[in-house]
Design a protein around this motif. Structure first.
Motif, PDB file in Angstrom:
ATOM      1  N   SER A   1       0.827  -1.209   0.000  1.00 43.23           N
ATOM      2  CA  SER A   1       0.000   0.000   0.000  1.00 43.23           C
ATOM      3  C   SER A   1       0.858   1.256   0.000  1.00 43.23           C
ATOM      4  CB  SER A   1      -0.925   0.004   1.226  1.00 43.23           C
ATOM      5  OG  SER A   1      -1.833  -1.072   1.165  1.00 43.23           O
TER       6      SER A   1
ATOM      7  N   GLU B   1      -6.573   6.900  -5.914  1.00 44.06           N
ATOM      8  CA  GLU B   1      -5.834   5.662  -5.677  1.00 44.06           C
ATOM      9  C   GLU B   1      -5.231   5.144  -6.974  1.00 44.06           C
ATOM     10  OE1 GLU B   1      -8.316   2.351  -4.627  1.00 44.06           O
ATOM     11  OE2 GLU B   1      -6.743   1.368  -3.456  1.00 44.06           O
TER      12      GLU B   1
ATOM     13  N   SER C   1       0.478   4.190  -2.723  1.00 43.69           N
ATOM     14  CA  SER C   1       0.149   5.535  -2.234  1.00 43.69           C
ATOM     15  C   SER C   1       1.162   6.565  -2.727  1.00 43.69           C
ATOM     16  CB  SER C   1       0.106   5.544  -0.705  1.00 43.69           C
ATOM     17  OG  SER C   1      -0.940   4.751  -0.220  1.00 43.69           O
TER      18      SER C   1
ATOM     19  N   ASN D   1       0.074   9.699  -4.922  1.00 41.65           N
ATOM     20  CA  ASN D   1       0.354  11.062  -4.475  1.00 41.65           C
ATOM     21  C   ASN D   1       1.122  11.840  -5.537  1.00 41.65           C
ATOM     22  OD1 ASN D   1      -0.914  10.571  -2.035  1.00 41.65           O
ATOM     23  ND2 ASN D   1       0.991  10.069  -0.957  1.00 41.65           N
TER      24      ASN D   1
END
Length: 491
Positions: free
Chosen positions: A283, A302, A287, A291
């Protein structure tokens, strides 16, 4: 890392001597030959891996193909230069493996490789001709000379982590004996006499056949040059899902994007300095990519990989904040290219030199600073030591876009232009590279071209009035926008 390149006799590169930092932008008008610099780098990379004739055929000519090896040589009128020469100063990896998986460790990591090639007609390949090695050499650069050879601003800790080892003799040398050119490979893995080879019979460079047992440093120089690649991200390749068994390294056309990201997510547990569960480690990578993409597109919630067990396919999925999911095949070209670069930036195993032409293509002008920052982040940060979080990577881009030039750090900019030259009574135009005043390249002891303010204004104030259309009203001419345009140029 390629720190300096000298080229002469290759296409329109004549007496070129250019230095590179971790990130370099080459700006120039269409048609001046900016891509020829990339071709020279690609050719050097190819001769470290392929037979000479195959390396030559891998480089395109001005028509996008190479049907004659002669087309790689500098041409003035209907005549071609007889030789072309290259000299590359580089920092190589300290360790690596050869083609048989044997470990190699460099005795010194700062090297200078030079090669001179001549054209030879070949009756068996009349349409191609052949190349003959006139000189091939690989020598060390003393640690004491590293600082004066690495002119770009960098920390002492970075230099000490990149440049290490010692050597007193050459790794590859050239001698002439009874009018015969001999290329010698000096072994540094074991003691023994140099291995001598007659140059006129060599179908490939001596560097390209090095192995870990006899010549570990030469092998690692070869590995460094093999890592000099032109990144040509193709949307069609980026959109493709990957099979479970696909390679887990992003190809130069963008193939295996999904498999690479999935692999990085799975490996993050090994690279993480924190104690994370497998799910948390995966994850974290997704992430980080999400971002980064959110800097380009605000509505990103996501990024993940969908694993289809039935079809055994991996598909990259981007999900909006409202929960709407978009597979890679539905994403825009610019978004896909940005994603590929974001994934490259996270890959600690992606090292070497990346060349990229016109990275602004497919990107909204307002978002160009984001992709330029991403490219700079891919390159090694010369303020900190090299480690797994700061791998030895380098990025060189070219552009003709004023929007890009205005965002480039001044010491990272090279301006390419054609200059008229007279040699041996013949007049021709050659590609020349200039830097801005008061930047590190201007300190070169060999001297350097400094870009005039007038030439730079072509990029900072590129709009030219069309006198043939006196009544034409353009957006840029609106009085209510003038202060905004002038303000953006002074920021």
């Amino acid at each position: 890392m390629l720190t300096r390149l000298k080229v002469s006799g290759f296409k329109n590169l004549v007496d070129v001597d250019v230095r590179f930092g971790s990130f370099t932008c080459v700006a120039g008008a269409n048609g001046v030959g900016k891509s020829n610099l990339f071709d020279a780098i690609r050719f050097l990379s190819a001769i470290a891996d392929l037979p000479l004739i195959d390396a030559a055929l891998s480089v395109r000519d001005e028509k996008g193909r190479t049907a004659d090896v002669r087309s790689l040589f500098h041409r003035f009128g209907d005549e071609y230069a007889n030789e072309m020469s290259f000299e590359a100063e580089m920092i190589i990896p300290a360790e690596g493996v050869d083609d048989l998986g044997q470990q190699a460790k460099a005795s010194i990591t700062f090297l200078r490789y030079s090669i001179t090639l001549a054209y030879r007609s070949d009756d068996s390949l009349r349409s191609l001709g052949s190349l003959e090695i006139i000189k091939e050499e690989l020598v060390h650069i003393n640690l004491g000379d590293a600082k004066k050879n690495l002119l770009f601003t960098h920390s002492v800790n970075w230099r000490k982590s990149a440049v290490k080892g010692k050597r007193t003799s050459p790794f590859i040398s050239t001698e002439v004996d009874k009018e015969k050119t001999i290329i010698k490979l000096h072994q540094d893995g074991v003691k023994g006499k140099p291995l001598s080879r007659l140059a006129e019979h060599l179908p490939r460079t001596v560097l390209s056949v090095a192995n870990a047992a006899e010549s570990p440093t030469v092998l690692l120089a070869r590995r460094e040059m093999q890592s000099w690649r032109l990144l040509q991200l193709e949307p069609s390749a980026l959109r493709q899902p990957d099979e479970f068994t696909s390679p887990t390294k992003l190809d130069m056309d963008g193939s295996h994007l999904a498999a690479t990201l999935y692999h990085l997510a799975r490996l993050n547990k090994n690279y993480s300095k924190n104690e994370l569960t497998e799910d948390e480690a995966e994850s974290q990578v997704y992430s980080q990519v999400a971002n980064r993409l959110a800097e380009l597109i605000n509505d990103v919630g996501e990024v993940k990989i969908d694993r289809d067990e039935k079809r055994q396919l991996l598909t990259l999925i981007v999900t909006n904040r409202d929960g709407t999911s978009h597979p890679a095949r539905a994403l825009s070209d610019g978004t896909l290219r940005f994603l590929a670069l974001a994934i490259l930036a996270l890959d600690p195993e992606a090292k070497g030199l990346l060349c990229l032409e016109e990275p602004e293509n497919g990107i909204h002008p307002a978002r160009i600073p984001k992709i330029l920052q991403l490219l700079q982040d891919i390159a090694t940060d010369v303020n900190y030591p090299i480690d797994i979080d700061n791998p030895l990577r380098q990025v060189i881009i070219n552009t003709h876009s004023p929007a890009v030039v205005m965002q480039i750090p001044d010491d990272s900019l090279l301006v390419a232009e054609l200059k008229e030259t007279v040699s041996s009574g013949k007049r021709f135009k050659r590609l020349s590279f200039g830097c801005l005043p008061d930047t590190w390249r201007e300190k070169s002891p060999e001297g350097v071209n400094v870009v005039s303010k007038g030439k730079l204004l072509d990029y900072l104030n590129p709009v030219v009035m069309d006198e043939s259309e006196p009544n034409q009203h353009r957006v840029v001419d609106r009085p209510d926008l003038q202060f905004l345009i002038l303000g953006s140029l002074t920021e």
